[in-house]
Design a protein around this motif. Sequence first.
Motif, PDB file in Angstrom:
ATOM      1  N   SER A  60       0.848  -1.199   0.000  1.00  0.00           N
ATOM      2  CA  SER A  60       0.000   0.000   0.000  1.00  0.00           C
ATOM      3  C   SER A  60       0.882   1.248   0.000  1.00  0.00           C
ATOM      4  O   SER A  60       0.969   1.966   0.997  1.00  0.00           O
ATOM      5  N   PRO A 107      -2.420  -4.503   1.543  1.00  0.00           N
ATOM      6  CA  PRO A 107      -2.924  -3.576   0.511  1.00  0.00           C
ATOM      7  C   PRO A 107      -3.995  -2.619   1.021  1.00  0.00           C
ATOM      8  O   PRO A 107      -4.247  -1.583   0.403  1.00  0.00           O
ATOM      9  N   ASP A 108      -4.641  -2.959   2.145  1.00  0.00           N
ATOM     10  CA  ASP A 108      -5.704  -2.103   2.674  1.00  0.00           C
ATOM     11  C   ASP A 108      -5.226  -1.222   3.832  1.00  0.00           C
ATOM     12  O   ASP A 108      -6.051  -0.639   4.545  1.00  0.00           O
ATOM     13  N   TYR A 109      -3.908  -1.131   4.043  1.00  0.00           N
ATOM     14  CA  TYR A 109      -3.376  -0.388   5.188  1.00  0.00           C
ATOM     15  C   TYR A 109      -3.739   1.101   5.112  1.00  0.00           C
ATOM     16  O   TYR A 109      -4.277   1.679   6.068  1.00  0.00           O
ATOM     17  N   THR A 110      -3.479   1.724   3.971  1.00  0.00           N
ATOM     18  CA  THR A 110      -3.748   3.162   3.833  1.00  0.00           C
ATOM     19  C   THR A 110      -5.238   3.451   3.909  1.00  0.00           C
ATOM     20  O   THR A 110      -5.663   4.415   4.568  1.00  0.00           O
ATOM     21  N   ARG A 111      -6.043   2.618   3.249  1.00  0.00           N
ATOM     22  CA  ARG A 111      -7.494   2.840   3.250  1.00  0.00           C
ATOM     23  C   ARG A 111      -8.065   2.757   4.656  1.00  0.00           C
ATOM     24  O   ARG A 111      -8.866   3.609   5.067  1.00  0.00           O
ATOM     25  N   LYS A 112      -7.647   1.754   5.421  1.00  0.00           N
ATOM     26  CA  LYS A 112      -8.158   1.620   6.786  1.00  0.00           C
ATOM     27  C   LYS A 112      -7.654   2.753   7.684  1.00  0.00           C
ATOM     28  O   LYS A 112      -8.377   3.205   8.572  1.00  0.00           O
ATOM     29  N   ARG A 115      -9.811   5.743   7.054  1.00  0.00           N
ATOM     30  CA  ARG A 115     -11.169   5.594   7.574  1.00  0.00           C
ATOM     31  C   ARG A 115     -11.218   5.497   9.099  1.00  0.00           C
ATOM     32  O   ARG A 115     -12.295   5.458   9.682  1.00  0.00           O
ATOM     33  N   GLU A 117     -10.168   2.896  10.721  1.00  0.00           N
ATOM     34  CA  GLU A 117     -10.392   1.500  11.089  1.00  0.00           C
ATOM     35  C   GLU A 117      -9.092   0.866  11.596  1.00  0.00           C
ATOM     36  O   GLU A 117      -8.006   1.418  11.435  1.00  0.00           O
ATOM     37  N   ALA A 119      -6.028  -1.201  11.402  1.00  0.00           N
ATOM     38  CA  ALA A 119      -5.147  -1.698  10.341  1.00  0.00           C
ATOM     39  C   ALA A 119      -4.127  -2.669  10.923  1.00  0.00           C
ATOM     40  O   ALA A 119      -3.647  -2.483  12.047  1.00  0.00           O
TER      41      ALA A 119
END
Length: 379
Positions: A60, A107-112, A115, A117, A119
């Motif tokens: 990410s 891959p979802d580290y930045t998105r979480k 948000r 959430e 991580a």
Amino acid sequence: MRRFVWGRYWSVVKKEIIQIKRDRPSLGIALVMPLMLLFLFGYAVNTDVNDIKMVVWNQSPSTVSRELIDQFVNTRVFQVQAQVSGYEAIEAMLDEGSADVALVIGPDYTRKRDRGERAHVQMLVDGSDPNIARTATSHAQLIVQNQAITLQETRLQKQGMGELESPLALDTRVLFNPNMESIVFNIPGLIGLIMQNVTMILTAFSLVREKERGTMEQLIVTPIRPLELMLGKITPYVGVGLFSFCLVLLVGTNWFGVPVKGSIPLLVTLSILFLVTTLLLGIFISTIARTQLQAMQMAFALILPSVLLSGFMFPRDSMPVVIQWFGGLVPLTYFLEILRGIFLKGAGLDALWRDVVGMGVFCLFILTVAILRFRKKIE
């Protein structure tokens, strides 16, 4: 019972001094080897773990993920070796030893993170070296916890709730070795270990050399008493050992920068007691061995356990009680406490008297046993 005669004693001392002058290799061992071992072990024996080799798989790429990686690097404990793109590359580097740990950012580290959430970050650690593994794990946990607290405080500030204040705080003050450098702890122990090894080996050959040269029978027929012979044999080596001790002490304090916080006269006095003890232990070995090879083998048979049992490498408090008792039979155990007490804590005789008594009792015991062994040979 015949009394102690100083004339006979000084005759043995003079005889041993002449032999030491003629035996240039042994004199070189006594003077050069302590310095060589101090430099070798001083740089090699280091329990501080730095520059742990780390490989990173950042799935990410973003500012926040690079910020996390920088936090690992800024500790100076981790050193990024490579950026990879798969578990196969990570496993290959861990297998071949080019990396000790692997940091995997999903891959979802930045998105979480954006948000708010939870991580997750994964760390794979090569546990073949427990010291490196423990250091890497503990530092990684501290970095992630610190990052989590920072994020939590930022969220609370955005919600207008102010800063997050911890209900519990720990104020730590490290005494005696504030920077917790292993070399400050190791150098005093190395001085004791080196002096034990060199002096014990030198005197372990003393009586054996007399046997191999055929001069033991000449000593036996003389009116020399065992005590006069023992003390006469070790006296020149006390001087040689004390010179070597002062030499390695100067190198340890000036080259390695480990100061002596306590009394130097007390340190030298107790070092002489330790030198006498190890020299007598070498004499005891020479009363048992028949050849110089046997004396060497017996000396190493005592040296190797003393490294493990004395607390030089491992803390004695974590050993089983029975093993601690065996460690109490090693003079180096007491001398290490004395060295580290005077070097690091500036301790005096009031704090070290138990170790001094223990070493003194051992000295008298080994002297008595060596005299009895030699008297038995005479009879």
